[in-house]
Motif scaffolding. Structure first.
Motif, PDB file in Angstrom:
ATOM      1  N   UNK A 231       1.368  -7.817  -5.787  1.00 26.12           N
ATOM      2  CA  UNK A 231       0.722  -6.620  -4.856  1.00 26.12           C
ATOM      3  C   UNK A 231      -1.105  -6.892  -4.435  1.00 26.12           C
ATOM      4  N   UNK A 232      -1.635  -6.639  -3.041  1.00 29.68           N
ATOM      5  CA  UNK A 232      -2.552  -6.845  -3.002  1.00 29.68           C
ATOM      6  C   UNK A 232      -3.379  -5.229  -2.857  1.00 29.68           C
ATOM      7  N   UNK A 233      -4.309  -5.442  -3.502  1.00 30.34           N
ATOM      8  CA  UNK A 233      -5.684  -4.487  -3.615  1.00 30.34           C
ATOM      9  C   UNK A 233      -5.768  -3.438  -2.254  1.00 30.34           C
ATOM     10  N   UNK A 234      -5.499  -4.397  -1.604  1.00 28.81           N
ATOM     11  CA  UNK A 234      -6.266  -2.788  -0.259  1.00 28.81           C
ATOM     12  C   UNK A 234      -4.569  -2.309  -0.112  1.00 28.81           C
ATOM     13  N   UNK A 235      -3.628  -3.107  -0.772  1.00 26.89           N
ATOM     14  CA  UNK A 235      -1.861  -1.769  -0.368  1.00 26.89           C
ATOM     15  C   UNK A 235      -1.465  -0.885  -1.255  1.00 26.89           C
ATOM     16  N   UNK A 236      -2.507  -0.668  -2.505  1.00 26.02           N
ATOM     17  CA  UNK A 236      -2.728   0.075  -3.203  1.00 26.02           C
ATOM     18  C   UNK A 236      -2.586   1.601  -2.219  1.00 26.02           C
ATOM     19  N   UNK A 249       2.650   1.984  -9.144  1.00 26.74           N
ATOM     20  CA  UNK A 249       1.833   2.647  -8.135  1.00 26.74           C
ATOM     21  C   UNK A 249       2.429   2.706  -7.098  1.00 26.74           C
ATOM     22  N   UNK A 250       1.906   3.276  -5.957  1.00 25.23           N
ATOM     23  CA  UNK A 250       2.695   3.285  -4.645  1.00 25.23           C
ATOM     24  C   UNK A 250       2.475   2.665  -3.581  1.00 25.23           C
ATOM     25  N   UNK A 251       2.818   2.222  -2.699  1.00 27.19           N
ATOM     26  CA  UNK A 251       1.408   1.208  -1.863  1.00 27.19           C
ATOM     27  C   UNK A 251       1.600   2.834  -0.686  1.00 27.19           C
ATOM     28  N   UNK A 252       0.877   1.558   0.561  1.00 27.94           N
ATOM     29  CA  UNK A 252       0.539   2.361   1.996  1.00 27.94           C
ATOM     30  C   UNK A 252       2.086   1.668   2.765  1.00 27.94           C
ATOM     31  N   UNK A 253       2.113   0.545   2.830  1.00 22.62           N
ATOM     32  CA  UNK A 253       3.553   0.304   3.155  1.00 22.62           C
ATOM     33  C   UNK A 253       4.546   1.028   3.651  1.00 22.62           C
ATOM     34  N   UNK A 254       5.400   1.153   4.412  1.00 24.03           N
ATOM     35  CA  UNK A 254       6.849   1.893   4.162  1.00 24.03           C
ATOM     36  C   UNK A 254       7.901   1.043   3.186  1.00 24.03           C
ATOM     37  N   UNK A 259      13.189   0.248  -5.441  1.00 21.25           N
ATOM     38  CA  UNK A 259      12.879  -0.287  -6.863  1.00 21.25           C
ATOM     39  C   UNK A 259      11.046  -1.017  -6.331  1.00 21.25           C
ATOM     40  N   UNK A 260      10.500  -1.205  -5.088  1.00 16.16           N
ATOM     41  CA  UNK A 260       9.374  -2.024  -4.706  1.00 16.16           C
ATOM     42  C   UNK A 260       8.463  -0.283  -3.909  1.00 16.16           C
ATOM     43  N   UNK A 261       8.746   0.554  -3.952  1.00 14.17           N
ATOM     44  CA  UNK A 261       8.013   1.813  -2.707  1.00 14.17           C
ATOM     45  C   UNK A 261       7.235   2.318  -4.309  1.00 14.17           C
ATOM     46  N   UNK A 262       7.818   2.538  -5.452  1.00 10.36           N
ATOM     47  CA  UNK A 262       7.070   3.251  -7.057  1.00 10.36           C
ATOM     48  C   UNK A 262       7.017   1.657  -7.719  1.00 10.36           C
ATOM     49  N   UNK A 263       5.925   1.329  -8.104  1.00  6.67           N
ATOM     50  CA  UNK A 263       6.050   0.316  -8.960  1.00  6.67           C
ATOM     51  C   UNK A 263       5.234   0.538  -9.935  1.00  6.67           C
TER      52      UNK A 263
END
Length: 278
Positions: A231-236, A249-254, A259-263
């Motif tokens: 993951x990219x730091x700014x994407x968290x 961890x949830x990312x900003x990107x849709x 399985x990837x939306x919540x890490x």
């Protein structure tokens, strides 16, 4: 006007900008060198102190320092170019900077001792290793300060460049896509295929493995969360504490993949993740 005229003008602008930046860097280094030489020689002896009744300008010492600094500058510049190509171009780390400084001082030491012995032999004087050692220690201290002054800005520039403007070429079959780090949300693996997810949710499949990517990318920006994702730091977007000391961890990107939306970050990686993220 020919069709190639605009492109020629663009090339000229880039060239003039490059030359201007190079001259500016050389001018700054020359100013630092002159100021350093003036200060070092004015504090070297009491007769050189400003305001002293017996003051005289230390012209011999000043010129000697300039020549010595020029030689040291050549050694440091060659070593810096080597480290820039092999190490600094990917990421800037404290231990790499220490290695650069230590190796540069090592090369200076290798040249300093034989040069002093040769000078003493030519002059017909007695070789005094004690004074050679004292002179070496003082020279290394002065060189350490001088090299730090000369290359601090260059190293900082490389650091900011590696963080903000670095790029990676994504190979996907016959296609190649160049992406900047700041446009990448994460890399994830599914069914033995590694995908790149951009900040807008666009997904590109790659020919890389996650292990290969981990070696290529900047670990100040990217973190291997688990076997499946980097993951990219700014994407968290959100960090949540869950059971057994783990993190979610949830990312900003849709991202459509659940399985990837919540890490999940294991409790074994929790401290490493927080140190990296903070």
């Amino acid at each position: 006007m020919s069709e190639t005229q605009p492109s020629k003008n663009a090339v000229k602008k880039v060239w003039h900008k490059f030359i201007g930046n190079s001259r500016g860097g050389l001018f700054q280094k020359a100013i630092i060198l002159i100021i350093f030489s003036l200060v070092a020689n004015h504090i070297a002896a009491s007769d050189n102190f400003l305001g002293s009744k017996s003051y005289r300008f230390p012209i011999e010492g000043f010129l000697f320092t300039i020549v010595l600094s020029f030689l040291v500058g050549i050694i440091a510049d060659l070593n810096f170019k080597f480290y820039k190509k092999k190490y600094f171009s990917k990421k800037i780390e404290i231990h790499t900077i220490v290695k650069f400084m230590a190796s540069t001082l090592g090369y200076i030491t290798i040249l300093y001792i034989p040069a002093n012995i040769i000078v003493e032999m030519v002059a017909g004087g007695q070789i005094a290793f004690y004074y050679i050692l004292i002179g070496l220690l003082i020279t290394l201290l002065v060189c350490f300060i001088l090299i730090g002054l000369l290359y601090a800005q260059d190293i900082y520039h490389l650091y900011t460049l590696s963080i903000r403007d670095a790029e990676i070429t994504i190979e996907s079959g016959a296609k190649m896509t160049k992406l900047t780090y700041e446009n990448i949300a994460c890399f994830y693996s599914e069914n033995k295929i590694v995908y790149t997810v951009q900040n807008d949710g666009t997904t590109i499949h790659t020919d890389f493995t996650l292990n290969a990517l981990e070696e290529k990318i900047n670990d100040q920006l990217f973190f291997r969360a688990n076997r499946q994702i980097i993951i990219h730091k700014d994407a968290v977007d959100q960090i949540e504490k869950i059971e057994n000391g783990k993190l979610r961890i949830r990312l900003k990107a849709p991202i459509e993949n659940d399985a990837i939306a919540e890490i999940n970050i294991s409790r074994y990686k929790r401290k490493a993740f927080m140190d990296w993220f903070q």
